[in-house]
Scaffold this motif. Structure first.
Motif, mmCIF file in Angstrom:
data_model
loop_
_atom_site.group_PDB
_atom_site.id
_atom_site.type_symbol
_atom_site.label_atom_id
_atom_site.label_comp_id
_atom_site.label_asym_id
_atom_site.label_seq_id
_atom_site.Cartn_x
_atom_site.Cartn_y
_atom_site.Cartn_z
ATOM 1 N N MET A 2 0.839 -1.206 0.000
ATOM 2 C CA MET A 2 0.000 0.000 0.000
ATOM 3 C C MET A 2 0.875 1.258 0.000
ATOM 4 S SD MET A 2 -2.963 1.353 2.612
ATOM 5 C CE MET A 2 -4.168 0.147 2.204
ATOM 6 N N MET A 3 0.505 2.206 -0.856
ATOM 7 C CA MET A 3 1.266 3.454 -0.919
ATOM 8 C C MET A 3 0.789 4.423 0.169
ATOM 9 S SD MET A 3 1.261 6.268 -3.970
ATOM 10 C CE MET A 3 2.290 7.734 -3.903
ATOM 11 N N THR A 4 1.739 5.060 0.809
ATOM 12 C CA THR A 4 1.384 6.088 1.793
ATOM 13 C C THR A 4 1.608 7.462 1.174
ATOM 14 O OG1 THR A 4 2.020 4.679 3.616
ATOM 15 C CG2 THR A 4 1.929 7.036 4.056
ATOM 16 N N LEU A 5 0.602 8.285 1.310
ATOM 17 C CA LEU A 5 0.699 9.630 0.747
ATOM 18 C C LEU A 5 0.345 10.630 1.842
ATOM 19 C CD1 LEU A 5 1.162 11.127 -1.934
ATOM 20 C CD2 LEU A 5 -1.284 10.904 -2.400
ATOM 21 N N PHE A 6 1.274 11.529 2.113
ATOM 22 C CA PHE A 6 0.996 12.534 3.141
ATOM 23 C C PHE A 6 0.236 13.706 2.525
ATOM 24 C CE2 PHE A 6 4.483 10.188 5.010
ATOM 25 C CZ PHE A 6 4.021 10.032 6.310
ATOM 26 N N PHE A 7 -0.807 14.122 3.207
ATOM 27 C CA PHE A 7 -1.573 15.300 2.767
ATOM 28 C C PHE A 7 -1.257 16.420 3.759
ATOM 29 C CE2 PHE A 7 -6.054 16.589 1.017
ATOM 30 C CZ PHE A 7 -5.564 17.856 0.731
ATOM 31 N N ILE A 8 -0.552 17.423 3.264
ATOM 32 C CA ILE A 8 -0.098 18.507 4.136
ATOM 33 C C ILE A 8 -1.224 19.540 4.253
ATOM 34 C CG2 ILE A 8 1.788 20.133 4.603
ATOM 35 C CD1 ILE A 8 2.740 17.240 4.088
ATOM 36 N N THR A 9 -1.969 19.442 5.314
ATOM 37 C CA THR A 9 -3.084 20.374 5.500
ATOM 38 C C THR A 9 -3.556 20.344 6.952
ATOM 39 O OG1 THR A 9 -5.335 20.952 4.781
ATOM 40 C CG2 THR A 9 -4.811 18.614 4.827
ATOM 41 N N GLY A 10 -4.157 21.418 7.370
ATOM 42 C CA GLY A 10 -4.774 21.445 8.689
ATOM 43 C C GLY A 10 -6.281 21.255 8.573
ATOM 44 N N ASN A 11 -6.754 21.019 7.351
ATOM 45 C CA ASN A 11 -8.189 21.032 7.076
ATOM 46 C C ASN A 11 -8.750 19.603 6.955
ATOM 47 O OD1 ASN A 11 -10.686 21.109 5.743
ATOM 48 N ND2 ASN A 11 -10.170 23.043 4.729
ATOM 49 N N LYS A 12 -9.505 19.195 7.949
ATOM 50 C CA LYS A 12 -10.048 17.827 7.972
ATOM 51 C C LYS A 12 -11.080 17.605 6.855
ATOM 52 C CE LYS A 12 -9.130 16.125 12.534
ATOM 53 N NZ LYS A 12 -8.195 17.155 12.966
ATOM 54 N N GLY A 13 -11.766 18.683 6.442
ATOM 55 C CA GLY A 13 -12.735 18.577 5.351
ATOM 56 C C GLY A 13 -12.046 18.135 4.064
ATOM 57 N N LYS A 14 -10.855 18.675 3.807
ATOM 58 C CA LYS A 14 -10.106 18.283 2.603
ATOM 59 C C LYS A 14 -9.654 16.836 2.692
ATOM 60 C CE LYS A 14 -8.273 22.850 1.431
ATOM 61 N NZ LYS A 14 -7.064 23.624 1.112
ATOM 62 N N ILE A 15 -9.274 16.405 3.886
ATOM 63 C CA ILE A 15 -8.845 15.013 4.079
ATOM 64 C C ILE A 15 -10.010 14.066 3.776
ATOM 65 C CG2 ILE A 15 -8.143 13.296 5.832
ATOM 66 C CD1 ILE A 15 -5.848 15.046 5.188
ATOM 67 N N LEU A 16 -11.184 14.408 4.297
ATOM 68 C CA LEU A 16 -12.367 13.563 4.084
ATOM 69 C C LEU A 16 -12.667 13.453 2.585
ATOM 70 C CD1 LEU A 16 -14.826 11.981 5.168
ATOM 71 C CD2 LEU A 16 -16.057 14.165 5.274
ATOM 72 N N GLU A 17 -12.582 14.582 1.879
ATOM 73 C CA GLU A 17 -12.860 14.560 0.435
ATOM 74 C C GLU A 17 -11.851 13.680 -0.304
ATOM 75 O OE1 GLU A 17 -14.964 18.947 0.083
ATOM 76 O OE2 GLU A 17 -13.206 18.531 -1.149
ATOM 77 N N ALA A 18 -10.583 13.788 0.060
ATOM 78 C CA ALA A 18 -9.554 13.001 -0.626
ATOM 79 C C ALA A 18 -9.719 11.512 -0.305
ATOM 80 C CB ALA A 18 -8.162 13.482 -0.218
#
Ligand code: IMP
Length: 187
Positions: A1-17
């Motif tokens: 499995m590939m791990t990809l870091f999402f650099i953000t403080g915004n949980k809404g963006k994480i949920l969308e991704a």
């Protein structure tokens, strides 16, 4: 499995991704590293500067995103300053600025710029836009930011009245994420 870091403080963006990538074998991990947001007139420049900053600190593949709401009647304001303006005056402040304008004067475009970065490589851009109008009052409970006042073209509901999957079908970030997804599938 590939791990990809999402650099953000915004949980809404994480949920969308995470929602968008749910059928891929990929683990998206939020990392609130923080990066300077330079003052410039394009989202691409903000995102590029951020990506080059993160590349120096993180030795693994990452993504980050910069988005903004560009309102025609306000000459593109708040645009690259959307986060600051939201923090200062919020949705109600935008409604006040547009007070008295009819729907045909309330056009606006959300724009999303995703950047994929890997140390030693040139950052790659994935861009998406969504046109619509600013509603006359705030409506809906979902989403974040300006969602309660943005009605995408072809709809009568605001983004905040839609579930994440549905918003992703229309949204600027849904489109940029789709392009990012195509790229990531082939890595
Ligand atoms: P940033 O990309 O985190 O700098 O976001 C810029 C601003 O636009 C923030 O205030 C967000 O709340 C807002 N924003 C970005 N994307 C969306 C969206 O999909 N819906 C509503 N507001 C958004």
């Amino acid at each position: 499995m590939m791990t990809l870091f999402f650099i953000t403080g915004n949980k809404g963006k994480i949920l969308e991704a995470k929602t968008k990538f749910s059928d891929l074998n990929i683990d998206i991990i939020q990392k609130d590293l923080g990066y300077p947001e330079i003052q410039t007139d394009s989202l691409e420049n903000v995102a590029l500067f951020g990506a080059e900053y993160v590349q120096k600190k993180l030795d693994q593949p990452f993504i980050l995103e910069d988005a903004g709401l560009f309102i025609d009647a306000l000459d593109g304001f708040p645009g690259v300053y959307s986060a600051y303006v939201f923090y200062k005056i919020g949705c109600s402040g935008i409604l006040t600025l547009l007070d008295g304008l009819n729907d045909n004067k309330r056009k606006a475009t959300f724009k999303s710029v995703y950047v994929y970065g890997e140390s030693g490589k040139k950052p790659m851009f994935f861009i998406g836009e969504c046109s619509g109008i600013i509603s006359k009052k705030t409506l809906g409970e979902h989403g974040f930011g300006y969602d309660p006042i943005f009605i995408p073209d072809g709809e009568i509901r605001t983004f905040a009245q839609m579930e994440t999957e549905e918003k992703n079908l229309f949204s600027h970030r849904g489109k940029s994420l789709e392009k990012l997804k195509d790229f990531i599938k082939n890595i």
